[in-house]
Design a protein around this motif. Structure first.
Motif, PDB file in Angstrom:
ATOM      1  N   VAL A 148      19.618  21.483 -47.971  1.00  0.00           N
ATOM      2  CA  VAL A 148      20.384  21.726 -49.191  1.00  0.00           C
ATOM      3  C   VAL A 148      21.615  20.828 -49.166  1.00  0.00           C
ATOM      4  N   GLY A 149      21.566  19.766 -49.971  1.00  0.00           N
ATOM      5  CA  GLY A 149      22.657  18.790 -50.012  1.00  0.00           C
ATOM      6  C   GLY A 149      22.176  17.413 -49.603  1.00  0.00           C
ATOM      7  N   GLY A 150      22.330  16.444 -50.505  1.00  0.00           N
ATOM      8  CA  GLY A 150      21.816  15.097 -50.264  1.00  0.00           C
ATOM      9  C   GLY A 150      22.867  14.088 -49.877  1.00  0.00           C
ATOM     10  N   GLY A 151      24.037  14.562 -49.404  1.00  0.00           N
ATOM     11  CA  GLY A 151      25.086  13.651 -48.961  1.00  0.00           C
ATOM     12  C   GLY A 151      24.746  13.011 -47.626  1.00  0.00           C
ATOM     13  N   PRO A 152      25.732  12.365 -46.984  1.00  0.00           N
ATOM     14  CA  PRO A 152      25.461  11.640 -45.736  1.00  0.00           C
ATOM     15  C   PRO A 152      24.839  12.499 -44.637  1.00  0.00           C
ATOM     16  N   SER A 153      25.315  13.725 -44.446  1.00  0.00           N
ATOM     17  CA  SER A 153      24.748  14.553 -43.383  1.00  0.00           C
ATOM     18  C   SER A 153      23.318  14.959 -43.712  1.00  0.00           C
ATOM     19  N   GLY A 154      23.080  15.394 -44.950  1.00  0.00           N
ATOM     20  CA  GLY A 154      21.740  15.810 -45.321  1.00  0.00           C
ATOM     21  C   GLY A 154      20.731  14.682 -45.270  1.00  0.00           C
ATOM     22  N   ALA A 155      21.114  13.514 -45.800  1.00  0.00           N
ATOM     23  CA  ALA A 155      20.199  12.372 -45.804  1.00  0.00           C
ATOM     24  C   ALA A 155      19.929  11.882 -44.383  1.00  0.00           C
ATOM     25  N   THR A 156      20.949  11.894 -43.531  1.00  0.00           N
ATOM     26  CA  THR A 156      20.772  11.441 -42.150  1.00  0.00           C
ATOM     27  C   THR A 156      19.862  12.386 -41.389  1.00  0.00           C
ATOM     28  N   CYS A 157      20.084  13.681 -41.535  1.00  0.00           N
ATOM     29  CA  CYS A 157      19.234  14.655 -40.854  1.00  0.00           C
ATOM     30  C   CYS A 157      17.797  14.544 -41.340  1.00  0.00           C
ATOM     31  N   ALA A 158      17.616  14.355 -42.650  1.00  0.00           N
ATOM     32  CA  ALA A 158      16.269  14.217 -43.199  1.00  0.00           C
ATOM     33  C   ALA A 158      15.546  13.020 -42.596  1.00  0.00           C
ATOM     34  N   ARG A 159      16.238  11.916 -42.485  1.00  0.00           N
ATOM     35  CA  ARG A 159      15.614  10.711 -41.926  1.00  0.00           C
ATOM     36  C   ARG A 159      15.198  10.932 -40.479  1.00  0.00           C
ATOM     37  N   GLU A 160      16.065  11.591 -39.709  1.00  0.00           N
ATOM     38  CA  GLU A 160      15.739  11.860 -38.312  1.00  0.00           C
ATOM     39  C   GLU A 160      14.517  12.781 -38.201  1.00  0.00           C
TER      40      GLU A 160
ATOM     41  N   PRO B 210      31.888  12.710 -38.391  1.00  0.00           N
ATOM     42  CA  PRO B 210      31.382  13.957 -37.822  1.00  0.00           C
ATOM     43  C   PRO B 210      30.206  14.534 -38.593  1.00  0.00           C
ATOM     44  N   ALA B 211      30.146  14.302 -39.901  1.00  0.00           N
ATOM     45  CA  ALA B 211      29.001  14.784 -40.679  1.00  0.00           C
ATOM     46  C   ALA B 211      27.723  14.104 -40.228  1.00  0.00           C
ATOM     47  N   ILE B 212      27.776  12.798 -40.084  1.00  0.00           N
ATOM     48  CA  ILE B 212      26.594  12.041 -39.683  1.00  0.00           C
ATOM     49  C   ILE B 212      26.187  12.384 -38.251  1.00  0.00           C
ATOM     50  N   GLU B 213      27.163  12.476 -37.373  1.00  0.00           N
ATOM     51  CA  GLU B 213      26.840  12.780 -35.981  1.00  0.00           C
ATOM     52  C   GLU B 213      26.317  14.200 -35.828  1.00  0.00           C
ATOM     53  N   SER B 214      26.843  15.137 -36.619  1.00  0.00           N
ATOM     54  CA  SER B 214      26.305  16.501 -36.557  1.00  0.00           C
ATOM     55  C   SER B 214      24.854  16.517 -37.016  1.00  0.00           C
ATOM     56  N   ALA B 215      24.514  15.677 -37.983  1.00  0.00           N
ATOM     57  CA  ALA B 215      23.130  15.596 -38.459  1.00  0.00           C
ATOM     58  C   ALA B 215      22.192  15.098 -37.370  1.00  0.00           C
ATOM     59  N   VAL B 216      22.641  14.099 -36.627  1.00  0.00           N
ATOM     60  CA  VAL B 216      21.825  13.567 -35.530  1.00  0.00           C
ATOM     61  C   VAL B 216      21.663  14.611 -34.431  1.00  0.00           C
ATOM     62  N   LEU B 217      22.759  15.303 -34.094  1.00  0.00           N
ATOM     63  CA  LEU B 217      22.699  16.333 -33.061  1.00  0.00           C
ATOM     64  C   LEU B 217      21.828  17.506 -33.494  1.00  0.00           C
ATOM     65  N   ALA B 218      21.907  17.864 -34.768  1.00  0.00           N
ATOM     66  CA  ALA B 218      21.059  18.945 -35.276  1.00  0.00           C
ATOM     67  C   ALA B 218      19.586  18.553 -35.203  1.00  0.00           C
ATOM     68  N   ALA B 219      19.276  17.334 -35.615  1.00  0.00           N
ATOM     69  CA  ALA B 219      17.887  16.883 -35.589  1.00  0.00           C
ATOM     70  C   ALA B 219      17.342  16.857 -34.154  1.00  0.00           C
ATOM     71  N   GLN B 220      18.178  16.467 -33.220  1.00  0.00           N
ATOM     72  CA  GLN B 220      17.760  16.478 -31.808  1.00  0.00           C
ATOM     73  C   GLN B 220      17.409  17.898 -31.369  1.00  0.00           C
ATOM     74  N   THR B 221      18.247  18.852 -31.745  1.00  0.00           N
ATOM     75  CA  THR B 221      17.990  20.252 -31.401  1.00  0.00           C
ATOM     76  C   THR B 221      16.708  20.750 -32.062  1.00  0.00           C
TER      77      THR B 221
ATOM     78  N   ASP C 297      10.701  22.540 -31.583  1.00  0.00           N
ATOM     79  CA  ASP C 297       9.255  22.425 -31.767  1.00  0.00           C
ATOM     80  C   ASP C 297       8.697  23.563 -32.619  1.00  0.00           C
ATOM     81  N   GLY C 298       9.365  23.817 -33.730  1.00  0.00           N
ATOM     82  CA  GLY C 298       8.863  24.808 -34.673  1.00  0.00           C
ATOM     83  C   GLY C 298       9.360  26.220 -34.462  1.00  0.00           C
TER      84      GLY C 298
ATOM     85  N   LEU D 210      18.056  27.443 -31.404  1.00  0.00           N
ATOM     86  CA  LEU D 210      19.031  26.615 -32.123  1.00  0.00           C
ATOM     87  C   LEU D 210      20.387  26.588 -31.434  1.00  0.00           C
ATOM     88  N   ALA D 211      20.607  27.446 -30.451  1.00  0.00           N
ATOM     89  CA  ALA D 211      21.900  27.535 -29.776  1.00  0.00           C
ATOM     90  C   ALA D 211      22.379  26.211 -29.168  1.00  0.00           C
ATOM     91  N   PRO D 212      21.496  25.354 -28.650  1.00  0.00           N
ATOM     92  CA  PRO D 212      21.977  24.072 -28.096  1.00  0.00           C
ATOM     93  C   PRO D 212      22.712  23.199 -29.105  1.00  0.00           C
TER      94      PRO D 212
END
Length: 375
Positions: free
Chosen positions: A11-23, A289-300, A305-306, A313-315
């Motif tokens: 929900v939200g197509g800004g830098p964090s949302g788009a970055t997380c989606a790509r990852e 921080p928005a972009i980096e949080s997106a990358v860290l979230a995607a890693q988690t 794995d579903g 999600l705690a990590p």
């Protein structure tokens, strides 16, 4: 859009949302981005990104600059509103100015996610271990990336707009007329930063080619319009900007990192970017921080794995704290307390302090290593 399910809804197509989606798309997930706005959208922001941000995003500068504003920054002018200023020159480009209407659209279009634009989040209901969104889309995972007022943050219990220690800002960005360009004394390679005398915020002027961005943000919104009017009057009287500028400012709010204490995760849901309240405490800057949080979230999420339970999600919270520091604090000052004393004005006139503390540490974050190394 075909189909009634997706692996992840952002929900939200800004830098964090788009970055997380790509990852997540790179990991093979079917991702949908939902945003109440259509893109390109009108998004006013001071708008500068460091070379490390471009590296994290894997953006080729030449490709991005083709038809878009990418203004090199190699100098800054800084001081207090109404006082003298210090100019600090670097021997290299230390940041780039971007226009958010272009930057956000670029990131969104290359995300490879399915897009639901112009549609707000109206319903988010938990059913049989999944989320039902707007009574038509099912997903096991919802990622809130909709900025300070993100409805997913409200779903998690955030006190959005009530009791949170927000920073309020107003700004404008417009294309100057030929006469205004000639009269404007702001160097495009040198953004200007001016702190309020009570040190509860600062104003800025940033020229991006033919565009001029002016704004001011404070730790509270008390008499914000008066502060902006006084700032504009001083800029015009000092000859920094053309006298005929008369545009309507647009406002927004955001939380500083560790000051809002918003819940970040729950079963099948996670917050990133401004929805999580991650703006840098000293500068209020939120893109990195928005972009980096997106990358860290995607890693988690890849590691989960579903299984998107709270335990899996705690990590994400642990990674945020390892990157940015503890998420809980009793210090609600945008500017460190020591600078609120009588030595503030002399310090802000000192070139060494301005460069190594104000600029390098608070605004450019040169002490912080890349989130990931270049390929």
């Amino acid at each position: 859009m075909s189909g009634e399910r997706c692996d992840a809804l952002i929900v939200g197509g800004g830098p964090s949302g788009a970055t997380c989606a790509r990852e997540l798309r790179r990991a093979g997930l079917d991702v949908v981005i939902l945003d109440k706005k259509t893109f390109p959208r009108d998004k006013v922001c001071a708008g500068w990104v460091t070379p490390l941000v471009l590296q994290t995003l894997e953006i080729d500068r030449d490709d991005y600059a083709d038809g878009r504003v990418l203004q090199p920054i190699s100098s800054f002018r800084s001081g207090m509103i109404g006082g003298d200023a210090v100019e600090v020159d670097y021997a290299e480009v230390v940041s780039y100015g971007i226009r958010r209407c272009e930057f956000d659209d670029y990131l969104l279009r290359r995300s490879d996610a399915r897009l639901l634009l112009g549609e707000p989040l109206k319903q988010m209901e938990r059913r049989e271990g999944e989320w039902l969104i707007n009574d038509r889309l099912r997903t096991p995972l919802v990622i809130g990336a909709g900025g300070h007022f993100c409805p997913v943050a409200k779903q998690l219990g955030a006190r959005v707009g009530s009791g949170e220690p927000v920073v309020a800002a107003k700004e404008i960005e417009f294309e100057m007329t030929p006469a205004q360009r000639q009269a404007c004394r702001v160097d495009a390679r040198r953004p200007e930063l001016y702190f309020c005398r009570d040190l509860k915020g600062y104003g800025w002027i940033f020229r991006k080619g033919d565009y001029l961005n002016i704004g001011l943000g404070r730790e509270d919104n008390h008499r914000l319009s008066e502060h902006i009017d006084a700032f504009m009057d001083w800029l015009k009287a000092s000859g920094r900007i053309p006298a005929d500028i008369d545009h309507r400012f647009k406002g927004h709010a955001y939380l500083l990192y560790a000051h809002g204490n918003r819940p970040l995760i729950d079963d099948g849901v996670l917050l990133i970017g401004d929805a999580a309240g991650l703006a840098y405490p000293q500068s209020g800057e939120g893109i990195r921080p928005a972009i980096e949080s997106a990358v860290l979230a995607a890693q988690t999420l890849r590691e989960a794995d579903g299984d998107y339970s709270v335990a899996r999600l705690a990590p994400y919270r642990q990674r945020l704290e390892a990157r940015f520091g503890p998420l809980e604090t009793n210090d609600y000052s945008m500017i460190p307390d020591g600078l609120r004393q009588r030595l503030a004005a002399p310090l802000l006139k000192n070139r060494w302090f301005t460069r190594h503390v104000v600029l390098d540490r608070w605004f450019l974050h040169v002490h912080q290593p890349p989130l990931r190394t270049a390929a």
